[in-house]
Enzyme design. Structure first.
Site, PDB file in Angstrom:
ATOM      1  N   HIS A   1      41.392  44.491  42.238  1.00  0.00           N
ATOM      2  CA  HIS A   1      40.846  44.931  43.471  1.00  0.00           C
ATOM      3  C   HIS A   1      40.626  46.382  44.416  1.00  0.00           C
ATOM      4  O   HIS A   1      40.364  47.450  43.730  1.00  0.00           O
ATOM      5  CB  HIS A   1      40.194  44.235  44.221  1.00  0.00           C
ATOM      6  CG  HIS A   1      39.516  43.004  43.710  1.00  0.00           C
ATOM      7  ND1 HIS A   1      38.067  42.841  42.707  1.00  0.00           N
ATOM      8  CD2 HIS A   1      39.284  41.576  43.525  1.00  0.00           C
ATOM      9  CE1 HIS A   1      37.449  41.833  42.381  1.00  0.00           C
ATOM     10  NE2 HIS A   1      38.136  41.051  42.863  1.00  0.00           N
TER      11      HIS A   1
ATOM     12  N   HIS B   1      45.345  39.342  41.468  1.00  0.00           N
ATOM     13  CA  HIS B   1      44.336  39.383  41.486  1.00  0.00           C
ATOM     14  C   HIS B   1      43.469  40.388  42.352  1.00  0.00           C
ATOM     15  O   HIS B   1      42.640  41.320  42.431  1.00  0.00           O
ATOM     16  CB  HIS B   1      43.429  38.344  41.098  1.00  0.00           C
ATOM     17  CG  HIS B   1      42.031  38.286  41.398  1.00  0.00           C
ATOM     18  ND1 HIS B   1      40.883  37.180  40.511  1.00  0.00           N
ATOM     19  CD2 HIS B   1      41.165  38.855  42.362  1.00  0.00           C
ATOM     20  CE1 HIS B   1      39.815  38.114  40.493  1.00  0.00           C
ATOM     21  NE2 HIS B   1      40.045  38.423  41.784  1.00  0.00           N
ATOM     22  N   GLU B   2      43.633  39.991  43.638  1.00  0.00           N
ATOM     23  CA  GLU B   2      43.500  41.069  44.531  1.00  0.00           C
ATOM     24  C   GLU B   2      43.999  42.493  44.600  1.00  0.00           C
ATOM     25  O   GLU B   2      43.543  43.470  44.930  1.00  0.00           O
ATOM     26  CB  GLU B   2      44.252  40.345  46.410  1.00  0.00           C
ATOM     27  CG  GLU B   2      43.074  39.006  46.924  1.00  0.00           C
ATOM     28  CD  GLU B   2      42.059  38.983  46.200  1.00  0.00           C
ATOM     29  OE1 GLU B   2      40.939  39.504  45.846  1.00  0.00           O
ATOM     30  OE2 GLU B   2      41.051  37.880  45.950  1.00  0.00           O
TER      31      GLU B   2
HETATM   32 ZN   LIG Z   1      38.506  39.380  42.881  1.00  0.00          ZN
END
Ligand SMILES: [Zn+2]
Ligand SMILES: [Zn+2]
Length: 154
Positions: free
Chosen positions: A71, A67-68
């Site tokens: 980004h 998830h990170e």
């Molecule tokens: Zn996030």
């Protein structure tokens, strides 16, 4: 897990699932409470909540790393890197990242509620512990109780 191992793990996940290297720093941040991880727009570093690994396990933790990294890679390549962005949603799905931080409350810490109902008047009582239905009587009508439901709440 030590910081060096975390750094290594994030680098591996990045190469394996994004085909791109992670060239910044990954650290544990014990002050994170319910957040699984954070991407810092200015420094491009990532920090992670060690509780995810402890309480939710490695698979969930890798889901948070992915998830990170979504980004991270989207931001660095100039694409939509926010949760609402289509590019983010697509990449997250492609790499199998977690959308939400997993519950950081262990099963054993969850309070279990037992729901009892009076057989005579229907009054409901919720208790955390099992009680002896032979001895416990309804305050309203002196009827007996029966266990009707177990509820797992957090
Ligand atoms: Zn996030
Ligand atoms: Zn009753």
């Amino acid at each position: 897990m030590e910081t060096e191992n975390l750094q290594q793990l994030v680098e591996e996940v990045s190469l394996q699932h994004f085909d791109r290297p992670f060239n910044h720093k990954a650290t544990f941040n014990k002050r994170l409470k319910t957040t699984g991880g954070r991407y810092h727009l200015q420094t491009h570093d990532l920090d992670f909540n060690p509780k995810v690994l402890e309480k939710a396990g490695e698979t969930a933790f890798i889901g948070v790393i992915k998830h990170e990294l979504c980004h991270y890679h989207l931001h660095l390549s100039g694409h939509g890197y926010q949760h609402k962005d289509k590019a983010f949603k697509q990449l997250l799905q492609k790499v199998g990242g977690l959308r939400y931080t997993p519950s950081l409350i262990e099963k054993s810490e969850q309070k279990r509620l037992l729901k009892y109902q009076c057989l005579r008047c229907g009054a409901v009582a919720k208790r955390q512990r099992r009680f002896n239905t032979e001895r416990f009587v309804c305050a309203k009508c002196k009827g007996k109780f029966q266990l009707i439901e177990k509820i797992d709440s957090q």
